[in-house]
Design a protein around this motif. Structure first.
Motif, mmCIF file in Angstrom:
data_model
loop_
_atom_site.group_PDB
_atom_site.id
_atom_site.type_symbol
_atom_site.label_atom_id
_atom_site.label_comp_id
_atom_site.label_asym_id
_atom_site.label_seq_id
_atom_site.Cartn_x
_atom_site.Cartn_y
_atom_site.Cartn_z
ATOM 1 N N LYS A 157 0.787 -1.322 -0.063
ATOM 2 C CA LYS A 157 0.161 -0.057 0.051
ATOM 3 C C LYS A 157 0.888 1.154 0.072
ATOM 4 C CE LYS A 157 -3.642 2.265 0.387
ATOM 5 N NZ LYS A 157 -4.995 2.455 -0.937
ATOM 6 N N VAL A 158 1.800 1.522 0.860
ATOM 7 C CA VAL A 158 2.998 2.140 1.079
ATOM 8 C C VAL A 158 3.587 2.734 -0.462
ATOM 9 C CG1 VAL A 158 4.825 3.356 2.019
ATOM 10 C CG2 VAL A 158 2.955 2.493 3.579
ATOM 11 N N SER A 159 3.811 1.405 -1.039
ATOM 12 C CA SER A 159 4.646 1.668 -2.207
ATOM 13 C C SER A 159 3.960 1.616 -3.558
ATOM 14 C CB SER A 159 5.892 0.647 -2.328
ATOM 15 O OG SER A 159 5.292 -0.771 -2.481
ATOM 16 N N ALA A 160 2.831 1.921 -3.498
ATOM 17 C CA ALA A 160 1.820 1.830 -4.539
ATOM 18 C C ALA A 160 2.427 3.019 -5.597
ATOM 19 C CB ALA A 160 0.457 2.284 -4.438
ATOM 20 N N GLY A 161 2.367 2.588 -6.798
ATOM 21 C CA GLY A 161 3.031 3.462 -7.885
ATOM 22 C C GLY A 161 3.926 2.940 -8.922
ATOM 23 N N GLY A 162 4.427 3.719 -9.835
ATOM 24 C CA GLY A 162 5.411 3.145 -10.602
ATOM 25 C C GLY A 162 6.847 3.720 -10.592
ATOM 26 N N GLY A 163 7.624 3.486 -11.101
ATOM 27 C CA GLY A 163 9.045 4.012 -11.337
ATOM 28 C C GLY A 163 9.839 3.366 -10.121
ATOM 29 N N PRO A 164 10.387 4.158 -9.085
ATOM 30 C CA PRO A 164 11.145 3.911 -8.049
ATOM 31 C C PRO A 164 10.467 2.937 -6.927
ATOM 32 C CG PRO A 164 10.930 6.029 -7.639
ATOM 33 C CD PRO A 164 10.233 5.675 -9.189
ATOM 34 N N TRP A 165 8.922 3.074 -7.130
ATOM 35 C CA TRP A 165 8.300 2.140 -6.147
ATOM 36 C C TRP A 165 8.177 0.858 -6.533
ATOM 37 C CZ3 TRP A 165 7.613 4.569 -1.783
ATOM 38 C CH2 TRP A 165 7.349 5.988 -1.765
ATOM 39 N N THR A 166 8.430 0.599 -7.782
ATOM 40 C CA THR A 166 8.119 -0.864 -8.285
ATOM 41 C C THR A 166 9.614 -1.454 -7.714
ATOM 42 O OG1 THR A 166 7.239 -0.229 -10.364
ATOM 43 C CG2 THR A 166 8.465 -2.102 -10.446
ATOM 44 N N LEU A 167 10.739 -0.723 -7.920
ATOM 45 C CA LEU A 167 11.972 -1.523 -7.409
ATOM 46 C C LEU A 167 11.792 -1.682 -5.791
ATOM 47 C CD1 LEU A 167 14.837 -2.168 -7.865
ATOM 48 C CD2 LEU A 167 15.628 0.217 -7.671
ATOM 49 N N LEU A 168 11.302 -0.605 -5.056
ATOM 50 C CA LEU A 168 11.275 -0.743 -3.757
ATOM 51 C C LEU A 168 10.297 -2.115 -3.313
ATOM 52 C CD1 LEU A 168 11.555 0.445 -0.644
ATOM 53 C CD2 LEU A 168 9.531 1.621 -1.282
ATOM 54 N N ARG A 169 9.121 -2.152 -4.242
ATOM 55 C CA ARG A 169 8.221 -3.421 -3.762
ATOM 56 C C ARG A 169 8.943 -4.548 -4.139
ATOM 57 N NH1 ARG A 169 4.487 -0.346 -6.584
ATOM 58 N NH2 ARG A 169 4.452 -1.358 -8.363
ATOM 59 N N THR A 170 10.038 -4.627 -5.280
ATOM 60 C CA THR A 170 10.740 -5.792 -5.419
ATOM 61 C C THR A 170 11.721 -6.272 -4.449
ATOM 62 O OG1 THR A 170 10.637 -5.335 -7.886
ATOM 63 C CG2 THR A 170 12.347 -7.099 -7.082
ATOM 64 N N VAL A 171 12.176 -5.177 -3.745
ATOM 65 C CA VAL A 171 13.242 -5.507 -2.808
ATOM 66 C C VAL A 171 12.643 -5.902 -1.449
ATOM 67 C CG1 VAL A 171 14.877 -4.266 -1.312
ATOM 68 C CG2 VAL A 171 14.974 -3.719 -3.552
ATOM 69 N N ILE A 172 11.482 -5.332 -1.299
ATOM 70 C CA ILE A 172 10.784 -5.811 -0.060
ATOM 71 C C ILE A 172 10.071 -7.225 -0.153
ATOM 72 C CG2 ILE A 172 8.601 -5.324 1.060
ATOM 73 C CD1 ILE A 172 8.878 -2.347 0.921
ATOM 74 N N THR A 173 9.667 -7.379 -1.266
ATOM 75 C CA THR A 173 9.134 -8.803 -1.544
ATOM 76 C C THR A 173 10.417 -10.044 -1.499
ATOM 77 O OG1 THR A 173 7.391 -8.070 -3.057
ATOM 78 C CG2 THR A 173 7.803 -10.249 -3.371
ATOM 79 N N THR A 174 11.498 -9.684 -2.016
ATOM 80 C CA THR A 174 12.617 -10.491 -2.148
ATOM 81 C C THR A 174 13.067 -10.553 -0.823
ATOM 82 O OG1 THR A 174 13.302 -9.856 -4.295
ATOM 83 C CG2 THR A 174 14.776 -10.958 -3.168
ATOM 84 N N ALA A 175 13.350 -9.723 -0.154
ATOM 85 C CA ALA A 175 13.630 -9.748 1.401
ATOM 86 C C ALA A 175 12.729 -10.509 2.238
ATOM 87 C CB ALA A 175 14.132 -8.234 1.993
ATOM 88 N N GLY A 176 11.606 -10.033 2.109
ATOM 89 C CA GLY A 176 10.634 -10.665 3.024
ATOM 90 C C GLY A 176 10.593 -12.112 2.730
ATOM 91 N N SER A 177 10.543 -12.653 1.457
ATOM 92 C CA SER A 177 10.465 -14.092 0.969
ATOM 93 C C SER A 177 11.655 -14.815 1.610
ATOM 94 C CB SER A 177 10.414 -14.212 -0.544
ATOM 95 O OG SER A 177 10.425 -15.466 -0.734
ATOM 96 N N LEU A 178 12.896 -14.215 1.385
ATOM 97 C CA LEU A 178 14.013 -14.923 2.025
ATOM 98 C C LEU A 178 13.900 -15.175 3.493
ATOM 99 C CD1 LEU A 178 16.893 -15.730 1.551
ATOM 100 C CD2 LEU A 178 17.863 -13.591 1.907
ATOM 101 N N LEU A 179 13.558 -14.046 4.229
ATOM 102 C CA LEU A 179 13.444 -14.129 5.701
ATOM 103 C C LEU A 179 12.463 -15.242 6.186
ATOM 104 C CD1 LEU A 179 13.731 -10.315 6.901
ATOM 105 C CD2 LEU A 179 15.345 -12.199 6.965
ATOM 106 N N LEU A 180 11.267 -15.045 5.265
ATOM 107 C CA LEU A 180 9.941 -16.130 5.725
ATOM 108 C C LEU A 180 10.582 -17.572 5.511
ATOM 109 C CD1 LEU A 180 7.298 -16.833 6.186
ATOM 110 C CD2 LEU A 180 6.654 -16.492 4.018
ATOM 111 N N TRP A 181 10.907 -17.935 4.353
ATOM 112 C CA TRP A 181 11.732 -19.161 4.085
ATOM 113 C C TRP A 181 13.030 -19.781 4.887
ATOM 114 C CZ3 TRP A 181 7.698 -21.835 2.902
ATOM 115 C CH2 TRP A 181 6.442 -21.063 1.920
ATOM 116 N N TRP A 182 13.561 -18.520 5.529
ATOM 117 C CA TRP A 182 14.919 -18.805 6.379
ATOM 118 C C TRP A 182 14.404 -19.174 7.723
ATOM 119 C CZ3 TRP A 182 19.472 -15.240 7.099
ATOM 120 C CH2 TRP A 182 20.854 -16.040 7.610
#
Length: 323
Positions: free
Chosen positions: A170-195
Motif C-alpha cells: 500500500k505504501v509503495s503503490a505507484g510506478g518508477g522507483p516504487w516498483t523497485l522498492l516493492r521488488t526489494v521488499i518482496t525479495t527480502a521478505g520471502s528470504l526471511l520467511l523461508w529462512w
C-alpha cells in the motif's frame, strides 16, 4: 559354425561391456547431487506432499487472510488485495469484485476473540503439514510435545508477514522507483520467511547457516513462479472464470498453489541434500567440514543432556567446592 560362435562371443562381450558401462554411469548419477535429490524426493513422496500442502493452504489459509483483513486497517486490507491481484493473478472480473467485497465487508464487522482463535487453530493444520515435510526432508524425528507450540507460532508469524506485506504494497503503490522498492521488499521478505520457517518448524535442530541454501532456493523458485504467474495466470484465470464461473477460479488458484508448493518442497529437498554433500560444496552449505555440522542441539535439550550425563555426586561436589 566357427564364425557364428565367434560372432556370438563378440556380441556377448559387447553387451557385457555396455552393461558394465551403463552400471557405472548409473552408480555415478545415483551418487551425484541430482541422483541424491531425486532419491530424497521419492523418499518424502513429493507429489503427495505438494498436493496436501496446496489443499490445506486453500482451505486453511484463505479464511485466515479474510480474518486478518477484517482486523487490519483499511490500508493494509487494500495492500492484501493488491497482493492477491499481483501474485495470484486476479484481474477485474466478478471474482475479484467478490474478493474485494468480502475484504471490505469484513472490515465493517467485528471479529470475536473466540472466532479468531478458531480460525488460527484451524490454520495450524497447514503448518503441521509443512512441519512434517521439513522433518522428512531433513530425516529428523518428530519434535514431540515440547514442539507442539511451534506450528501455532509459525501461523502467528505468517499473519505478521501478511500484515507487513500488505502495508508495504500500500505504501509503495505507484510506478518508477516504487516498483523497485516493492521488488526489494518482496525479495527480502520471502528470504526471511523461508529462512525462519524451517528453523521454527524443525524445533531449532538445524543451524541457521545450513538453512540458508534452502531459503535461497525457495526464494529464487517462488520469485520465478511469480514472474510466470504475472504473465500467464491472469489470462488462464479470466478464461476459466468466463467458462465455469467462480468454481473455475477456485480450480485455477488451487493449481497455482500446487505449483507453489512443488517449488517449496523441491527447494527443501535441494537444500537438505546440499548440506550433506561431501567436499567443498557441502562444507560451504553447512558452514563446516564435518558431515554433521548442520545439526544443532537446542539449549533446553543440551541442558537436559548435561544434567543426565552428570553423576549424582557431582552436584554435591560442585556445591561444596563453590562453598
Amino acid at each position: 559354425m566357427a564364425n557364428a560362435g565367434a560372432t556370438d562371443d563378440a556380441t556377448d562381450k559387447a553387451t557385457t561391456t555396455l552393461r558394465r558401462h551403463a552400471g557405472k554411469q548409473f552408480a555415478r548419477l545415483k551418487g551425484g547431487f541430482a541422483g541424491r535429490c531425486t532419491a530424497r524426493a521419492f523418499e518424502i513422496q513429493i507429489t503427495d506432499r505438494m498436493m496436501a500442502l496446496a489443499a490445506q493452504a486453500f482451505l486453511a489459509l484463505m479464511p485466515l487472510v479474510i480474518v486478518v483483513a477484517s482486523a487490519a486497517p483499511d490500508s493494509v486490507t487494500d495492500g492484501l488485495v493488491n497482493v492477491l491481484r499481483k501474485r495470484v493473478g486476479l484481474g477485474g472480473g466478478s471474482t475479484t469484485r467478490t474478493v474485494e467485497a468480502i475484504a471490505s465487508s469484513a472490515t465493517e464487522t467485528s471479529v470475536t476473540v473466540i472466532g479468531f482463535l478458531i480460525v488460527l487453530l484451524a490454520a495450524t493444520s497447514f503448518s503441521r503439514a509443512l512441519q512434517r515435510v521439513y522433518e522428512r526432508a531433513w530425516r529428523l524425528p518428530a519434535g514431540g510435545l515440547r514442539s507442539a507450540w511451534r506450528p501455532l507460532a509459525w501461523i502467528v508469524g505468517i499473519v505478521v508477514y501478511f500484515l507487513v506485506l500488505g502495508l508495504a504494497f500500500k505504501v509503495s503503490a505507484g510506478g518508477g522507483p516504487w516498483t523497485l522498492l516493492r521488488t526489494v521488499i518482496t525479495t527480502a521478505g520471502s528470504l526471511l520467511l523461508w529462512w525462519w520457517s524451517p528453523f521454527v518448524l524443525l524445533s531449532g535442530r538445524v543451524r541457521w547457516r545450513a538453512l540458508l541454501p534452502t531459503a535461497l532456493a525457495t526464494t529464487c523458485g517462488t520469485l520465478l513462479l511469480g514472474v510466470f504467474s504475472a504473465r500467464y495466470v491472469p489470462h488462464l484465470l479470466s478464461t476459466n472464470e468466463r467458462r465455469y464461473g467462480t468454481i473455475g477460479v477456485a480450480f485455477t488458484i488451487e493449481s497455482w498453489l500446487v505449483l507453489l508448493f512443488a517449488v517449496v518442497v523441491a527447494a527443501t529437498v535441494v537444500g537438505s541434500v546440499l548440506v550433506e554433500l561431501p567436499g567443498r560444496l557441502g562444507s560451504w552449505a553447512r558452514g563446516a567440514s564435518a558431515p554433521d555440522a548442520w545439526r544443532r542441539v537446542p539449549r533446553r535439550e543440551a541442558r537436559a543432556k548435561n544434567g543426565r550425563d552428570q553423576a549424582p555426586g557431582d552436584h554435591e561436589n560442585g556445591r561444596k567446592s563453590a562453598e
